[in-house]
Design a protein around this motif. Structure first.
Motif, PDB file in Angstrom:
ATOM      1  N   PRO A  23       0.832  -1.207   0.000  1.00 42.42           N
ATOM      2  CA  PRO A  23       0.000   0.000   0.000  1.00 42.42           C
ATOM      3  C   PRO A  23       0.866   1.257   0.000  1.00 42.42           C
ATOM      4  O   PRO A  23       2.076   1.188   0.230  1.00 42.42           O
ATOM      5  CB  PRO A  23      -0.784  -0.139   1.312  1.00 42.42           C
ATOM      6  N   PRO A  24       0.285   2.420  -0.227  1.00 43.22           N
ATOM      7  CA  PRO A  24       1.050   3.671  -0.181  1.00 43.22           C
ATOM      8  C   PRO A  24       1.666   3.873   1.198  1.00 43.22           C
ATOM      9  O   PRO A  24       1.083   3.520   2.225  1.00 43.22           O
ATOM     10  CB  PRO A  24       0.000   4.746  -0.481  1.00 43.22           C
ATOM     11  N   LEU A  25       2.853   4.473   1.210  1.00 42.85           N
ATOM     12  CA  LEU A  25       3.546   4.712   2.470  1.00 42.85           C
ATOM     13  C   LEU A  25       2.937   5.862   3.259  1.00 42.85           C
ATOM     14  O   LEU A  25       2.989   5.878   4.489  1.00 42.85           O
ATOM     15  CB  LEU A  25       5.019   5.035   2.190  1.00 42.85           C
ATOM     16  N   LEU A  26       2.400   6.832   2.550  1.00 42.78           N
ATOM     17  CA  LEU A  26       1.881   8.050   3.177  1.00 42.78           C
ATOM     18  C   LEU A  26       2.989   8.680   4.023  1.00 42.78           C
ATOM     19  O   LEU A  26       4.015   9.060   3.495  1.00 42.78           O
ATOM     20  CB  LEU A  26       0.619   7.734   3.982  1.00 42.78           C
ATOM     21  N   ASP A  27       2.810   8.791   5.347  1.00 44.10           N
ATOM     22  CA  ASP A  27       3.820   9.457   6.173  1.00 44.10           C
ATOM     23  C   ASP A  27       4.744   8.458   6.861  1.00 44.10           C
ATOM     24  O   ASP A  27       5.484   8.833   7.770  1.00 44.10           O
ATOM     25  CB  ASP A  27       3.144  10.339   7.217  1.00 44.10           C
ATOM     26  N   LYS A  28       4.742   7.186   6.449  1.00 47.77           N
ATOM     27  CA  LYS A  28       5.571   6.172   7.094  1.00 47.77           C
ATOM     28  C   LYS A  28       6.958   6.138   6.458  1.00 47.77           C
ATOM     29  O   LYS A  28       7.150   6.496   5.290  1.00 47.77           O
ATOM     30  CB  LYS A  28       4.923   4.791   6.983  1.00 47.77           C
ATOM     31  N   LEU A  29       7.941   5.690   7.255  1.00 46.94           N
ATOM     32  CA  LEU A  29       9.298   5.558   6.737  1.00 46.94           C
ATOM     33  C   LEU A  29       9.451   4.318   5.865  1.00 46.94           C
ATOM     34  O   LEU A  29      10.167   4.332   4.866  1.00 46.94           O
ATOM     35  CB  LEU A  29      10.301   5.484   7.884  1.00 46.94           C
ATOM     36  N   MET A  30       8.763   3.247   6.254  1.00 48.84           N
ATOM     37  CA  MET A  30       8.941   1.980   5.538  1.00 48.84           C
ATOM     38  C   MET A  30       7.752   1.091   5.827  1.00 48.84           C
ATOM     39  O   MET A  30       7.113   1.187   6.878  1.00 48.84           O
ATOM     40  CB  MET A  30      10.241   1.301   5.993  1.00 48.84           C
ATOM     41  N   VAL A  31       7.447   0.216   4.876  1.00 45.39           N
ATOM     42  CA  VAL A  31       6.463  -0.832   5.116  1.00 45.39           C
ATOM     43  C   VAL A  31       7.069  -2.153   4.653  1.00 45.39           C
ATOM     44  O   VAL A  31       7.696  -2.229   3.588  1.00 45.39           O
ATOM     45  CB  VAL A  31       5.121  -0.551   4.399  1.00 45.39           C
ATOM     46  N   LEU A  32       6.921  -3.184   5.499  1.00 46.80           N
ATOM     47  CA  LEU A  32       7.371  -4.533   5.168  1.00 46.80           C
ATOM     48  C   LEU A  32       6.146  -5.399   4.949  1.00 46.80           C
ATOM     49  O   LEU A  32       5.218  -5.388   5.766  1.00 46.80           O
ATOM     50  CB  LEU A  32       8.210  -5.125   6.306  1.00 46.80           C
ATOM     51  N   GLY A  33       6.139  -6.142   3.870  1.00 45.84           N
ATOM     52  CA  GLY A  33       5.061  -7.075   3.587  1.00 45.84           C
ATOM     53  C   GLY A  33       5.555  -8.503   3.726  1.00 45.84           C
ATOM     54  O   GLY A  33       6.460  -8.925   3.001  1.00 45.84           O
ATOM     55  N   VAL A  34       4.996  -9.237   4.687  1.00 49.49           N
ATOM     56  CA  VAL A  34       5.376 -10.635   4.913  1.00 49.49           C
ATOM     57  C   VAL A  34       4.284 -11.520   4.336  1.00 49.49           C
ATOM     58  O   VAL A  34       3.135 -11.471   4.775  1.00 49.49           O
ATOM     59  CB  VAL A  34       5.556 -10.924   6.419  1.00 49.49           C
ATOM     60  N   GLY A  35       4.630 -12.306   3.341  1.00 53.06           N
ATOM     61  CA  GLY A  35       3.650 -13.119   2.638  1.00 53.06           C
ATOM     62  C   GLY A  35       3.119 -14.279   3.467  1.00 53.06           C
ATOM     63  O   GLY A  35       3.797 -14.803   4.355  1.00 53.06           O
ATOM     64  N   GLU A  36       1.894 -14.686   3.158  1.00 54.09           N
ATOM     65  CA  GLU A  36       1.204 -15.752   3.882  1.00 54.09           C
ATOM     66  C   GLU A  36       1.969 -17.069   3.816  1.00 54.09           C
ATOM     67  O   GLU A  36       2.139 -17.756   4.828  1.00 54.09           O
ATOM     68  CB  GLU A  36      -0.191 -15.903   3.284  1.00 54.09           C
ATOM     69  N   SER A  37       2.444 -17.422   2.633  1.00 53.67           N
ATOM     70  CA  SER A  37       3.130 -18.701   2.477  1.00 53.67           C
ATOM     71  C   SER A  37       4.460 -18.712   3.221  1.00 53.67           C
ATOM     72  O   SER A  37       4.834 -19.706   3.853  1.00 53.67           O
ATOM     73  CB  SER A  37       3.350 -18.996   0.988  1.00 53.67           C
ATOM     74  N   PHE A  38       5.190 -17.593   3.146  1.00 52.54           N
ATOM     75  CA  PHE A  38       6.462 -17.502   3.869  1.00 52.54           C
ATOM     76  C   PHE A  38       6.225 -17.562   5.381  1.00 52.54           C
ATOM     77  O   PHE A  38       6.962 -18.227   6.113  1.00 52.54           O
ATOM     78  CB  PHE A  38       7.178 -16.214   3.498  1.00 52.54           C
ATOM     79  N   LEU A  39       5.186 -16.887   5.846  1.00 48.48           N
ATOM     80  CA  LEU A  39       4.864 -16.914   7.268  1.00 48.48           C
ATOM     81  C   LEU A  39       4.516 -18.331   7.712  1.00 48.48           C
ATOM     82  O   LEU A  39       4.904 -18.777   8.801  1.00 48.48           O
ATOM     83  CB  LEU A  39       3.702 -15.964   7.548  1.00 48.48           C
ATOM     84  N   THR A  40       3.794 -19.062   6.870  1.00 44.24           N
ATOM     85  CA  THR A  40       3.463 -20.459   7.180  1.00 44.24           C
ATOM     86  C   THR A  40       4.726 -21.300   7.318  1.00 44.24           C
ATOM     87  O   THR A  40       4.836 -22.133   8.226  1.00 44.24           O
ATOM     88  CB  THR A  40       2.558 -21.046   6.085  1.00 44.24           C
ATOM     89  N   ALA A  41       5.711 -21.061   6.430  1.00 46.00           N
ATOM     90  CA  ALA A  41       6.971 -21.813   6.519  1.00 46.00           C
ATOM     91  C   ALA A  41       7.699 -21.503   7.819  1.00 46.00           C
ATOM     92  O   ALA A  41       8.254 -22.399   8.469  1.00 46.00           O
ATOM     93  CB  ALA A  41       7.858 -21.486   5.316  1.00 46.00           C
ATOM     94  N   GLY A  42       7.697 -20.211   8.222  1.00 42.40           N
ATOM     95  CA  GLY A  42       8.347 -19.845   9.474  1.00 42.40           C
ATOM     96  C   GLY A  42       7.671 -20.456  10.679  1.00 42.40           C
ATOM     97  O   GLY A  42       8.337 -20.946  11.609  1.00 42.40           O
TER      98      GLY A  42
END
Length: 456
Positions: A256-275
């Motif tokens: 999504p747009p950052l707007l006033d944020k410094l950074m956004v991290l997107g952690v995918g569903e499949s990767f999270l399942t592996a973790g």
């Protein structure tokens, strides 16, 4: 005072979104303010630029003077201080443009006729260069500096006697214009390659996951610019102790747009399942069915219970909701005097657990609570066929005996890389379809204060 720009750097690090299908554990969008602070730390605050430029020694300067002026010779001219009062970053469709304003303070020995004294020179310098990230291979990129342009601006000269003529000033300025570009452009090349190595080390890292395995993060493709952010896609290889890799299917996430944020991290569903699959290693537990062990067990009983995690967990991410689905085998049995086992019931409980996600340092931690439970009869040596009335008892059993074990296994959390060394402070976690979004606000005023930090 009008500030000059020291660096005009455009980083062409891949102008298109990465191709679909590349394995990506983590997608990042980094704001111009965050990129600005990263480069300020790496180039200025670290002393790297000062260190590289300070080693420069300029050739001697000689002014022949005139009929009324003695010849002037300036020797041992070297850098004393770099003043960096301004740094800014803008992103465009072609890359990242960085502008730093600076002055160089030089010092040397000045001989005017027979009079020798210290000379101090303050000069504005502007360097513009195009930097390309090329040759992506195995998570690394090469930085190439192109079209380096060095422009010398205003200058002030100070000697104690004040005897320098205008012709000497002109000679010094002409000399600096002729020599500084050839010295500073190679320095820029060295600085940026050192910074590239430093920043890549934050993106190519193997992090332990408790005692059960590791996650190896590295760049999945060239960095890219899109809209108003710098994009980075990281491959995350989840490996068990002993070398087995837990596969996960994913592709770069739309952020999504950052707007006033410094950074956004997107952690995918499949990767999270592996973790989670790596962490959630709950050994089978066997215990006597007594009230002291579980409230679902009543009175004195010869029954024993065995709980076994069956298969791998699955994480489902929806808007504002995370669910962990897994199965647990519940074996109710009697151990006879001769050591043989009479299996009363073997049940499979399919659990839909509510997951709460939080960030602890640089680790994404999941906490589980009971949601829905579906109960299925696998087998019975005593002819039991209807287990519908056992659902409340099994729910209590799993809540009291299995969930604490599962939450303890998940407590170490899934480690995240410290992307570009940006601190994960003032974070907000949002859940959407298929991914976890971690928004980083950072410290208030950090970027603003960084702009006026001098380096001496």
């Amino acid at each position: 005072m009008t500030m000059l720009k020291l660096f005009g750097i455009i980083i062409f690090c891949g102008l298109l979104w990465p191709s679909q299908g590349v394995l990506s554990g983590l997608s990042c969008a980094v704001s111009p303010a965050a990129v600005q602070n990263v480069l300020l730390n790496a180039i200025v605050r670290s002393g790297l630029l000062h260190q590289q430029v300070q080693s420069l020694v300029l050739p001697n300067i000689m002014s022949e003077g005139g009929l009324l002026n003695s010849p002037t010779i300036i020797t041992g001219l070297h850098l004393v201080k770099i003043r960096v009062p301004d740094l800014s970053v803008t992103l465009s469709g072609i890359g990242v443009q960085i502008n730093i304003a600076a002055k160089l303070e030089l010092s040397g020995n000045c001989l005017v006729g027979l009079l020798s004294e210290l000379i101090n020179i303050l000069v504005d310098v502007r360097i513009a260069a195009n930097i390309k990230c090329t040759n992506f291979e195995s998570g690394t990129v090469q930085v190439v500096v192109e079209d380096c342009l060095c422009v010398i601006g205003g200058m002030k000269i100070k000697v104690l006697s004040g005897l320098l003529s205008l012709s000497v000033n002109a000679a010094v300025l002409s000399h600096l214009k002729g020599t500084l570009p050839g010295l500073l452009c190679p320095v820029l090349d060295i600085v940026l390659n050192i910074v590239n190595i430093q920043l890549l080390s934050t993106l190519n890292v193997v992090i332990p996951v408790g005692t059960v395995g590791t996650i190896h993060y590295q760049l999945a493709s060239l960095p890219f610019t899109a809209g108003s952010f710098l994009g980075l896609d990281l491959d995350g290889v989840v490996k068990q102790v002993g070398g087995g890799i837990i596969p996960h299917d994913s592709s770069p996430s739309a952020l999504p747009p950052l707007l006033d944020k410094l950074m956004v991290l997107g952690v995918g569903e499949s990767f999270l399942t592996a973790g989670v699959s790596l962490l959630l290693q709950v050994p089978a537990r066997t215990f006597a069915c007594t009230p002291a062990v579980c409230s679902a067990c009543g009175g004195t009983s010869p029954l024993s219970l065995k709980l076994t995690l069956s298969g791998s967990p699955l994480i489902l991410l929806e808007e504002n909701k995370a669910t962990v689905k897994l199965s647990v085998l519940i074996h109710v049995f009697i151990k006879r005097a001769d050591g043989s086992i009479l299996s009363i019931l073997l049940l499979r409980a399919d659990l839909s657990l509510n997951a709460r996600l939080s960030l602890s340092g640089v680790r994404l931690v999941l906490g589980l609570s009971l949601g829905r439970i579906s109960l299925f009869l696998e087998s019975s040596d005593v002819g039991i066929t209807d287990v519908s009335t056992l659902k409340p008892h099994c729910s209590s059993l799993l809540g009291e005996m299995f969930l604490p074990l599962a939450n303890a296994a998940l407590r170490p959390g899934i480690p995240l890389p410290k992307v570009l060394d940006i601190p994960l402070v003032k974070v907000e976690i949002r859940l959407q379809l298929g991914q976890v979004l971690i928004f980083v606000s950072g410290e208030d005023g950090a970027s603003r204060s960084a702009l006026s930090t001098p380096l001496s």
